[in-house]
Design a protein around this motif. Structure first.
Motif, mmCIF file in Angstrom:
data_model
loop_
_atom_site.group_PDB
_atom_site.id
_atom_site.type_symbol
_atom_site.label_atom_id
_atom_site.label_comp_id
_atom_site.label_asym_id
_atom_site.label_seq_id
_atom_site.Cartn_x
_atom_site.Cartn_y
_atom_site.Cartn_z
ATOM 1 N N THR A 1 0.853 -1.189 0.000
ATOM 2 C CA THR A 1 0.000 0.000 0.000
ATOM 3 C C THR A 1 0.890 1.241 0.000
ATOM 4 O O THR A 1 2.069 1.185 0.346
ATOM 5 C CB THR A 1 -0.916 0.036 1.235
ATOM 6 N N ASP A 2 0.295 2.364 -0.388
ATOM 7 C CA ASP A 2 0.974 3.668 -0.353
ATOM 8 C C ASP A 2 2.294 3.653 -1.115
ATOM 9 O O ASP A 2 3.263 4.305 -0.704
ATOM 10 C CB ASP A 2 1.210 4.123 1.086
ATOM 11 N N LEU A 3 2.347 2.926 -2.233
ATOM 12 C CA LEU A 3 3.535 2.942 -3.085
ATOM 13 C C LEU A 3 3.522 4.246 -3.874
ATOM 14 O O LEU A 3 2.586 4.524 -4.611
ATOM 15 C CB LEU A 3 3.533 1.737 -4.012
ATOM 16 N N LYS A 4 4.587 5.033 -3.705
ATOM 17 C CA LYS A 4 4.605 6.350 -4.334
ATOM 18 C C LYS A 4 6.019 6.747 -4.709
ATOM 19 O O LYS A 4 6.967 6.451 -3.986
ATOM 20 C CB LYS A 4 4.013 7.400 -3.385
ATOM 21 N N VAL A 5 6.139 7.434 -5.848
ATOM 22 C CA VAL A 5 7.378 8.096 -6.240
ATOM 23 C C VAL A 5 7.008 9.558 -6.515
ATOM 24 O O VAL A 5 6.179 9.837 -7.376
ATOM 25 C CB VAL A 5 8.011 7.455 -7.490
ATOM 26 N N ASP A 6 7.620 10.475 -5.771
ATOM 27 C CA ASP A 6 7.244 11.872 -5.938
ATOM 28 C C ASP A 6 8.029 12.532 -7.071
ATOM 29 O O ASP A 6 8.800 11.874 -7.778
ATOM 30 C CB ASP A 6 7.398 12.645 -4.620
ATOM 31 N N GLU A 7 7.823 13.831 -7.240
ATOM 32 C CA GLU A 7 8.420 14.555 -8.355
ATOM 33 C C GLU A 7 9.943 14.574 -8.304
ATOM 34 O O GLU A 7 10.604 14.802 -9.310
ATOM 35 C CB GLU A 7 7.899 16.000 -8.387
ATOM 36 N N TYR A 8 10.510 14.326 -7.128
ATOM 37 C CA TYR A 8 11.960 14.350 -6.961
ATOM 38 C C TYR A 8 12.579 12.958 -7.071
ATOM 39 O O TYR A 8 13.785 12.800 -6.900
ATOM 40 C CB TYR A 8 12.318 14.956 -5.603
ATOM 41 N N GLY A 9 11.752 11.939 -7.313
ATOM 42 C CA GLY A 9 12.264 10.581 -7.429
ATOM 43 C C GLY A 9 12.381 9.847 -6.119
ATOM 44 O O GLY A 9 13.020 8.788 -6.052
ATOM 45 N N VAL A 10 11.772 10.358 -5.052
ATOM 46 C CA VAL A 10 11.804 9.682 -3.755
ATOM 47 C C VAL A 10 10.708 8.620 -3.707
ATOM 48 O O VAL A 10 9.541 8.898 -3.976
ATOM 49 C CB VAL A 10 11.624 10.684 -2.601
ATOM 50 N N PHE A 11 11.113 7.407 -3.374
ATOM 51 C CA PHE A 11 10.232 6.237 -3.346
ATOM 52 C C PHE A 11 9.833 5.924 -1.911
ATOM 53 O O PHE A 11 10.654 6.004 -0.992
ATOM 54 C CB PHE A 11 10.978 5.043 -3.947
ATOM 55 N N SER A 12 8.569 5.543 -1.695
ATOM 56 C CA SER A 12 8.129 5.051 -0.394
ATOM 57 C C SER A 12 7.012 4.044 -0.601
ATOM 58 O O SER A 12 6.271 4.108 -1.589
ATOM 59 C CB SER A 12 7.655 6.203 0.507
ATOM 60 N N ALA A 13 6.897 3.102 0.310
ATOM 61 C CA ALA A 13 5.861 2.081 0.226
ATOM 62 C C ALA A 13 5.784 1.330 1.552
ATOM 63 O O ALA A 13 6.732 1.342 2.350
ATOM 64 C CB ALA A 13 6.144 1.090 -0.906
ATOM 65 N N ARG A 14 4.646 0.667 1.771
ATOM 66 C CA ARG A 14 4.480 -0.222 2.918
ATOM 67 C C ARG A 14 4.133 -1.616 2.395
ATOM 68 O O ARG A 14 3.380 -1.754 1.419
ATOM 69 C CB ARG A 14 3.375 0.277 3.841
ATOM 70 N N LEU A 15 4.654 -2.632 3.039
ATOM 71 C CA LEU A 15 4.408 -4.008 2.608
ATOM 72 C C LEU A 15 4.059 -4.862 3.813
ATOM 73 O O LEU A 15 4.711 -4.777 4.858
ATOM 74 C CB LEU A 15 5.624 -4.582 1.885
ATOM 75 N N ASN A 16 3.020 -5.684 3.662
ATOM 76 C CA ASN A 16 2.631 -6.653 4.687
ATOM 77 C C ASN A 16 2.618 -8.050 4.090
ATOM 78 O O ASN A 16 2.250 -8.241 2.924
ATOM 79 C CB ASN A 16 1.242 -6.326 5.231
ATOM 80 N N HIS A 17 3.022 -9.022 4.885
ATOM 81 C CA HIS A 17 2.919 -10.424 4.465
ATOM 82 C C HIS A 17 2.676 -11.267 5.705
ATOM 83 O O HIS A 17 3.362 -11.138 6.723
ATOM 84 C CB HIS A 17 4.188 -10.894 3.735
#
Length: 284
Positions: free
Chosen positions: A229-245
């Protein structure tokens, strides 16, 4: 432009706040799903500036067909609920007219919102039954995630679980493929291939699928189901995400776009042009 120092600060901010922002809604335009047909309609604009207080702007129509906007503001409760009085205004400055102050025309009634994710929920407008609504996204931003990224992953709720990670993301229609290489603080490495669907959720993405890893590591094992969820790459190329398993703690990813592919040799930070921007667009 974003410097590595600012990227690192952003990463720490994500990790430090991660357990608390589960349902805070994305800012921007939201649409009432049953009314979205490509023709002029009504919608909701949500603004939240770093806290729990929302400003909700409704734009729609009166019974005579004329357009109107109304606003409500207040603090969210329980991390997912919002309510306030939807207020209409009048006598403000007209286009090309003199400056003047508006005034309250009427209070239309209470508006209530229950968010079930950061990009979806249920809204109850005055005199209406509850309706589903969701964050609307104009831009096709899949181009931003078809990249390589280098950064770190937090594999437990405490800072002791930080590990270095490299990711290579591919998008094939509505399918997301991820190659992950991770090295923990002890030097132990894990390589995983993730294969799942891809769903736009406002300015972020979500994915569910399965992961196959070269060794178990902190995964439950090969062929493990995952949810991103919340996988995102902003205008500056910064990546963030959350993962559950499984029942494992949430994994929090952050990193920066790299110009290389799945073989990581001498990567460098992506340039603004790779995201459709110029240096001037991102200059402070």
């Amino acid at each position: 432009m974003l410097t590595p120092t600012r990227a690192a600060i952003a990463a720490m901010a994500i990790f430090g706040a991660a357990p608390a922002f589960a349902l805070f809604p994305q800012q921007g335009m939201w649409t009432i799903g049953s009314e979205l047909n490509g023709r002029p309609g009504r919608g909701v604009q949500i603004d939240r500036q770093g806290g729990r207080v929302l400003i909700l702007t409704y734009f729609g129509y009166r019974a005579d067909g004329s357009a109107t906007f109304m606003q409500a503001s207040g603090a969210m409760t329980d991390g997912k609920s919002f309510s306030g009085d939807l207020t209409e205004f009048r006598n403000g400055p007209a286009l090309g007219g003199p400056t003047r102050s508006g005034e309250v025309a009427q209070v239309a009634g209470p508006v209530r919102v229950e968010f079930d994710t950061s990009t979806s929920g249920t809204i109850t407008l005055p005199g209406e039954a509850p309706q589903r609504f969701a964050r609307f996204q104009y831009e096709d931003h899949t181009v931003r995630i078809r990249r390589s990224f280098a950064g770190q992953v937090l594999v437990n709720p405490y800072m002791s679980g930080m590990a270095r990670v490299r990711l290579y993301l591919q998008v094939q229609g509505d399918r997301l493929l991820i190659q992950e290489s991770k090295v923990d603080a002890s030097g132990n490495s894990t390589s995983c291939n993730l294969d799942g669907d891809l769903r736009a959720t406002g300015d972020t993405f979500a994915s569910t699928g399965t992961a196959t890893c070269s060794n178990g590591g902190d995964w439950a094992g090969s062929g493990t189901a995952y949810r991103i969820t919340d996988l995102k790459v902003d205008e500056y190329g910064v990546f963030s995400a959350r993962l559950n398993h499984g029942s494992a703690p949430t994994r929090y990813y952050t990193g920066h776009c790299q110009t290389t592919g799945p073989v990581f040799l001498t990567p460098s930070i992506c340039s603004p042009s790779e995201f459709g921007f110029s240096d001037d667009d991102l200059r402070e």
